[in-house]
Each structure stands twice: as C-alpha cells, then as structure tokens.
Design a protein around this motif. Structure first.
Motif, PDB file in Angstrom:
ATOM      1  N   ILE A 144      19.251  39.101 -28.178  1.00 34.30           N
ATOM      2  CA  ILE A 144      19.733  38.359 -27.021  1.00 34.30           C
ATOM      3  C   ILE A 144      19.491  36.873 -27.242  1.00 34.30           C
ATOM      4  CG2 ILE A 144      19.360  40.261 -25.401  1.00 34.30           C
ATOM      5  CD1 ILE A 144      16.735  38.970 -24.612  1.00 34.30           C
ATOM      6  N   LYS A 145      20.199  36.073 -26.499  1.00 30.44           N
ATOM      7  CA  LYS A 145      20.044  34.629 -26.581  1.00 30.44           C
ATOM      8  C   LYS A 145      18.976  34.186 -25.589  1.00 30.44           C
ATOM      9  CE  LYS A 145      22.570  30.274 -26.345  1.00 30.44           C
ATOM     10  NZ  LYS A 145      23.878  29.611 -26.094  1.00 30.44           N
ATOM     11  N   VAL A 146      18.037  33.381 -26.068  1.00 31.60           N
ATOM     12  CA  VAL A 146      16.929  32.910 -25.251  1.00 31.60           C
ATOM     13  C   VAL A 146      17.183  31.457 -24.870  1.00 31.60           C
ATOM     14  CG1 VAL A 146      14.433  32.551 -25.132  1.00 31.60           C
ATOM     15  CG2 VAL A 146      15.361  34.485 -26.435  1.00 31.60           C
ATOM     16  N   ASP A 147      16.996  31.134 -23.583  1.00 33.00           N
ATOM     17  CA  ASP A 147      17.200  29.769 -23.105  1.00 33.00           C
ATOM     18  C   ASP A 147      16.186  28.825 -23.743  1.00 33.00           C
ATOM     19  OD1 ASP A 147      19.239  30.641 -21.504  1.00 33.00           O
ATOM     20  OD2 ASP A 147      17.965  30.919 -19.738  1.00 33.00           O
ATOM     21  N   ASP A 148      16.609  27.574 -23.902  1.00 29.99           N
ATOM     22  CA  ASP A 148      15.728  26.573 -24.501  1.00 29.99           C
ATOM     23  C   ASP A 148      14.484  26.335 -23.648  1.00 29.99           C
ATOM     24  OD1 ASP A 148      17.450  26.295 -26.602  1.00 29.99           O
ATOM     25  OD2 ASP A 148      18.528  24.582 -25.738  1.00 29.99           O
ATOM     26  N   ASP A 149      14.630  26.409 -22.328  1.00 31.96           N
ATOM     27  CA  ASP A 149      13.474  26.193 -21.456  1.00 31.96           C
ATOM     28  C   ASP A 149      12.409  27.268 -21.691  1.00 31.96           C
ATOM     29  OD1 ASP A 149      14.757  24.035 -20.383  1.00 31.96           O
ATOM     30  OD2 ASP A 149      15.502  25.100 -18.605  1.00 31.96           O
ATOM     31  N   LEU A 150      12.856  28.500 -21.881  1.00 29.71           N
ATOM     32  CA  LEU A 150      11.908  29.584 -22.141  1.00 29.71           C
ATOM     33  C   LEU A 150      11.242  29.406 -23.500  1.00 29.71           C
ATOM     34  CD1 LEU A 150      10.686  32.204 -21.134  1.00 29.71           C
ATOM     35  CD2 LEU A 150      12.615  33.442 -22.120  1.00 29.71           C
ATOM     36  N   LYS A 151      12.011  28.925 -24.461  1.00 29.12           N
ATOM     37  CA  LYS A 151      11.434  28.659 -25.782  1.00 29.12           C
ATOM     38  C   LYS A 151      10.343  27.607 -25.696  1.00 29.12           C
ATOM     39  CE  LYS A 151      15.656  29.762 -28.366  1.00 29.12           C
ATOM     40  NZ  LYS A 151      16.696  29.207 -29.279  1.00 29.12           N
ATOM     41  N   GLN A 152      10.617  26.532 -24.964  1.00 28.32           N
ATOM     42  CA  GLN A 152       9.633  25.472 -24.827  1.00 28.32           C
ATOM     43  C   GLN A 152       8.385  25.960 -24.103  1.00 28.32           C
ATOM     44  OE1 GLN A 152       9.650  22.525 -26.195  1.00 28.32           O
ATOM     45  NE2 GLN A 152      11.674  22.814 -27.118  1.00 28.32           N
ATOM     46  N   LEU A 153       8.595  26.813 -23.099  1.00 28.82           N
ATOM     47  CA  LEU A 153       7.452  27.382 -22.388  1.00 28.82           C
ATOM     48  C   LEU A 153       6.597  28.232 -23.312  1.00 28.82           C
ATOM     49  CD1 LEU A 153       5.983  27.814 -19.690  1.00 28.82           C
ATOM     50  CD2 LEU A 153       7.507  29.775 -19.283  1.00 28.82           C
ATOM     51  N   PHE A 154       7.252  29.017 -24.146  1.00 28.72           N
ATOM     52  CA  PHE A 154       6.537  29.869 -25.100  1.00 28.72           C
ATOM     53  C   PHE A 154       5.752  29.023 -26.097  1.00 28.72           C
ATOM     54  CE2 PHE A 154       6.558  31.866 -29.318  1.00 28.72           C
ATOM     55  CZ  PHE A 154       5.800  32.981 -29.065  1.00 28.72           C
ATOM     56  N   ARG A 155       6.397  27.990 -26.605  1.00 24.68           N
ATOM     57  CA  ARG A 155       5.743  27.149 -27.607  1.00 24.68           C
ATOM     58  C   ARG A 155       4.629  26.302 -27.018  1.00 24.68           C
ATOM     59  NH1 ARG A 155      11.479  25.242 -30.357  1.00 24.68           N
ATOM     60  NH2 ARG A 155      11.875  27.197 -31.499  1.00 24.68           N
ATOM     61  N   GLY A 156       4.665  26.108 -25.707  1.00 24.80           N
ATOM     62  CA  GLY A 156       3.639  25.301 -25.068  1.00 24.80           C
ATOM     63  C   GLY A 156       2.355  26.050 -24.787  1.00 24.80           C
ATOM     64  N   ILE A 157       2.357  27.357 -24.980  1.00 20.75           N
ATOM     65  CA  ILE A 157       1.145  28.152 -24.745  1.00 20.75           C
ATOM     66  C   ILE A 157       0.195  27.992 -25.928  1.00 20.75           C
ATOM     67  CG2 ILE A 157       0.227  30.470 -24.389  1.00 20.75           C
ATOM     68  CD1 ILE A 157       2.898  31.216 -23.113  1.00 20.75           C
ATOM     69  N   GLU A 158      -1.022  27.579 -25.649  1.00 20.99           N
ATOM     70  CA  GLU A 158      -2.013  27.413 -26.706  1.00 20.99           C
ATOM     71  C   GLU A 158      -2.773  28.717 -26.906  1.00 20.99           C
ATOM     72  OE1 GLU A 158      -5.839  24.576 -27.904  1.00 20.99           O
ATOM     73  OE2 GLU A 158      -4.691  24.231 -26.053  1.00 20.99           O
ATOM     74  N   LEU A 159      -2.742  29.221 -28.115  1.00 16.86           N
ATOM     75  CA  LEU A 159      -3.410  30.483 -28.430  1.00 16.86           C
ATOM     76  C   LEU A 159      -4.844  30.241 -28.871  1.00 16.86           C
ATOM     77  CD1 LEU A 159      -0.618  32.300 -30.460  1.00 16.86           C
ATOM     78  CD2 LEU A 159      -1.207  32.625 -28.069  1.00 16.86           C
ATOM     79  N   PRO A 160      -5.741  31.187 -28.600  1.00 14.95           N
ATOM     80  CA  PRO A 160      -7.119  31.064 -29.106  1.00 14.95           C
ATOM     81  C   PRO A 160      -7.142  31.018 -30.631  1.00 14.95           C
ATOM     82  CG  PRO A 160      -6.941  32.800 -27.454  1.00 14.95           C
ATOM     83  CD  PRO A 160      -5.547  32.388 -27.789  1.00 14.95           C
ATOM     84  N   ARG A 161      -8.125  30.345 -31.182  1.00 16.97           N
ATOM     85  CA  ARG A 161      -8.220  30.222 -32.634  1.00 16.97           C
ATOM     86  C   ARG A 161      -8.851  31.460 -33.270  1.00 16.97           C
ATOM     87  NH1 ARG A 161      -7.349  25.245 -34.839  1.00 16.97           N
ATOM     88  NH2 ARG A 161      -6.990  23.532 -33.390  1.00 16.97           N
ATOM     89  N   ASP A 162      -9.675  32.159 -32.520  1.00 12.95           N
ATOM     90  CA  ASP A 162     -10.369  33.328 -33.061  1.00 12.95           C
ATOM     91  C   ASP A 162      -9.558  34.585 -32.742  1.00 12.95           C
ATOM     92  OD1 ASP A 162     -12.175  35.448 -33.675  1.00 12.95           O
ATOM     93  OD2 ASP A 162     -13.831  34.036 -33.470  1.00 12.95           O
ATOM     94  N   MET A 163      -9.409  35.455 -33.748  1.00 14.37           N
ATOM     95  CA  MET A 163      -8.643  36.689 -33.570  1.00 14.37           C
ATOM     96  C   MET A 163      -9.289  37.596 -32.525  1.00 14.37           C
ATOM     97  SD  MET A 163      -5.772  37.101 -35.050  1.00 14.37           S
ATOM     98  CE  MET A 163      -5.667  38.880 -34.837  1.00 14.37           C
ATOM     99  N   VAL A 164     -10.607  37.542 -32.379  1.00 14.61           N
ATOM    100  CA  VAL A 164     -11.279  38.366 -31.373  1.00 14.61           C
ATOM    101  C   VAL A 164     -10.806  37.979 -29.982  1.00 14.61           C
ATOM    102  CG1 VAL A 164     -13.503  38.971 -30.360  1.00 14.61           C
ATOM    103  CG2 VAL A 164     -13.285  38.760 -32.841  1.00 14.61           C
ATOM    104  N   ASP A 165     -10.691  36.671 -29.740  1.00 13.82           N
ATOM    105  CA  ASP A 165     -10.230  36.193 -28.431  1.00 13.82           C
ATOM    106  C   ASP A 165      -8.776  36.572 -28.181  1.00 13.82           C
ATOM    107  OD1 ASP A 165     -12.724  35.065 -27.986  1.00 13.82           O
ATOM    108  OD2 ASP A 165     -12.154  33.157 -28.911  1.00 13.82           O
TER     109      ASP A 165
END
Length: 282
Positions: free
Chosen positions: A198-219
C-alpha cells in the motif's frame, strides 16, 4: 591383493616391458642394414607410450592408496562432497569408482555415512539429504511463505545448486525480503505479502521517522512487549547465558560507533541517522 603388492607388481611389469622393448629395438637396428623395409619405426614411440602408461597407473594406485589410508573423517567429507555436487544416488561400488573411497571395506566409514544428517541411505544407495526437499524457485517461494517470521538462508542454501540465485531473483521480483540478523549476522528471508503493498502518506512516514528508539535491545524488547508484540530475540537471556559461560560482553563505547563515509548504510530509509555524513569533520 593389497595396493602395495599391486604397485610392486606394476613396477616389475614395467621393468620387464622396458627390457623387452630395448631388445626389440636392438634387433631392429641390427636388421636394418639387411632388410631396411622391415624396420619398425614405431618401436621407439611404443617404448615412450608404454613408459607413460605404466607411470600413470603407478601414480593412480599411489593416489588411491593415499585416499584409503586417510582418516575416516577425510573420506567421509570426500563422499559427502561427491553426493552434494552431483545430487545423484550412488551405491558403494559407484562411490568407489567415482572418488576411490571403498565404503564396503571400511565399516566405520559405512556406519558414519548412514548416521550422517546430510546423507540419505535407502538400503542400497547413498544420496545427499538437505533439510528441505525443494527443487526449484516455485517450491522455494512456497516454503518461505510458510515462515512469515522469517527463514534462515543457511537452512535452505544446500537444497539445490541454484537456490541462492533463485532467492536473489525472488527478491528482485519483490516476492521476498532478504535481511541480516543483527545478532548472528546471517541472512534471513521473509515472504512479501502482496496484500500489504500500500502507499503510505508522507506525514505518516515523517511521524514514523520521528520516533526515537531505545539504544539498548533489552529496552526495545520491553517496549514491544508493552504493546502486545513478541520480540524475535531475547537479549537479556542471551547476555545471562554469556555470563554463565564466562563470555564477557563488549564494552559499551565500542557499541556506539560513529557513522563515517566508509560505513555500510543498511537503514537508508532513516536519513536523520546519517546527518553527520555531511559534516566535514566526521
């Protein structure tokens, strides 16, 4: 008759034939003056040909003797390589003829072949046995689709000779994904469900990319569990097992490597991770 006795017998035959050829050549030379038309010019070449033939036979017997005196493990590998490369079924006699390994005369080797997980024995013939009995690209795709959580490439790469080429073809066609496991560094193939194209809107892409993930795999695993998802890895358990076996973990500074121009980019869809590439001091 043992191989050593065969070698001695060939050497004696070679010496006898060379002596016979020498006497024939001498008689031909003495009769050349009286009857030149009866001389046999093929006498000298026959001597050379016979000498080469006996030499080759001797080397061949020496080669066979060396193979049969090698350790069982070396002979086992030689047979399995034969079965893997040819993908044909061989009787013990066929194996002996193809790679000079006498399976019938070596009980330890015979038993090892029958018990080996990569060998199939039907009571008469030996053949190569891969984990998955697939023969082509269509069967490969059907197998991958049975594992939506991913299938290790190492488990299918020996199924048939062109399996890796077929995986690349399926990837190019967009039917599968090939990704690397961060822990084992092994490739994993995932089915690509055409229903999720499916085609994903650019706004949703930016929202996804703006999420900061934890650095540790346990977290990361804890966050997945909080959201009702089961992590594919168990880093805490793996680290605990490593400590039990005395394996020290890598120092944290080494895990936080800075990205440079030489770094192989595998997450090109996350451009904010690579902003320092444009920094001339990096």
């Amino acid at each position: 008759m043992s191989l050593q006795e065969s070698l001695n017998r060939f050497k004696q035959q070679q010496e006898k034939c060379q002596s016979t050829l020498s006497s024939i050549a001498a008689r031909a030379a003495s009769s050349k003056v009286v009857q030149p038309y009866k001389a046999t010019p093929s006498a000298a070449p026959s001597k050379v040909i016979a000498s080469v033939k006996f030499s080759n036979d001797t080397e061949r017997l020496q080669h066979i003797n060396a193979i049969r005196k090698s350790p069982v493990g070396a002979q086992l590998k030689r047979v399995i390589d034969l079965l893997f490369e040819t993908r044909q079924a061989f009787t013990p006699e066929d194996i002996n003829e193809a790679c000079y390994v006498d399976v019938n005369s070596n009980k330890a080797l015979f038993d090892s072949l029958k018990k080996n997980t990569k060998v199939k024995y039907d009571g008469k013939r030996f053949s190569y046995k891969s984990k998955y009995d697939i023969k082509g690209k269509d069967q490969l795709l059907s197998l991958v689709r049975k594992y939506p959580e991913g299938l290790q490439v190492v488990e299918v790469k020996d199924s048939y000779p062109s399996v890796l080429e077929d995986l690349q073809a399926l990837k190019t066609a967009g039917q599968v994904w090939l990704l690397s496991n961060m822990d084992s560094q092994e490739d994993i193939v995932y089915p690509n469900d055409p229903k999720v194209m499916i085609k994903v809107d650019d706004d949703l892409k930016q929202l996804f990319r703006g999420i900061e993930l934890p650095r540790d795999m346990v977290d990361i695993e804890k966050e997945l569990q909080k959201n009702g998802m089961k992590p594919a890895t168990n880093t805490a358990k793996r680290r605990a097992m490593a400590q039990v076996h005395g394996v020290t973990s890598k120092p944290k500074p080494k895990k936080k490597r800075e990205i440079t121009r030489r770094t192989k980019l595998t997450n090109a869809h996350l451009p904010e991770l690579f902003q320092n590439l444009n920094d001339p001091d990096s």
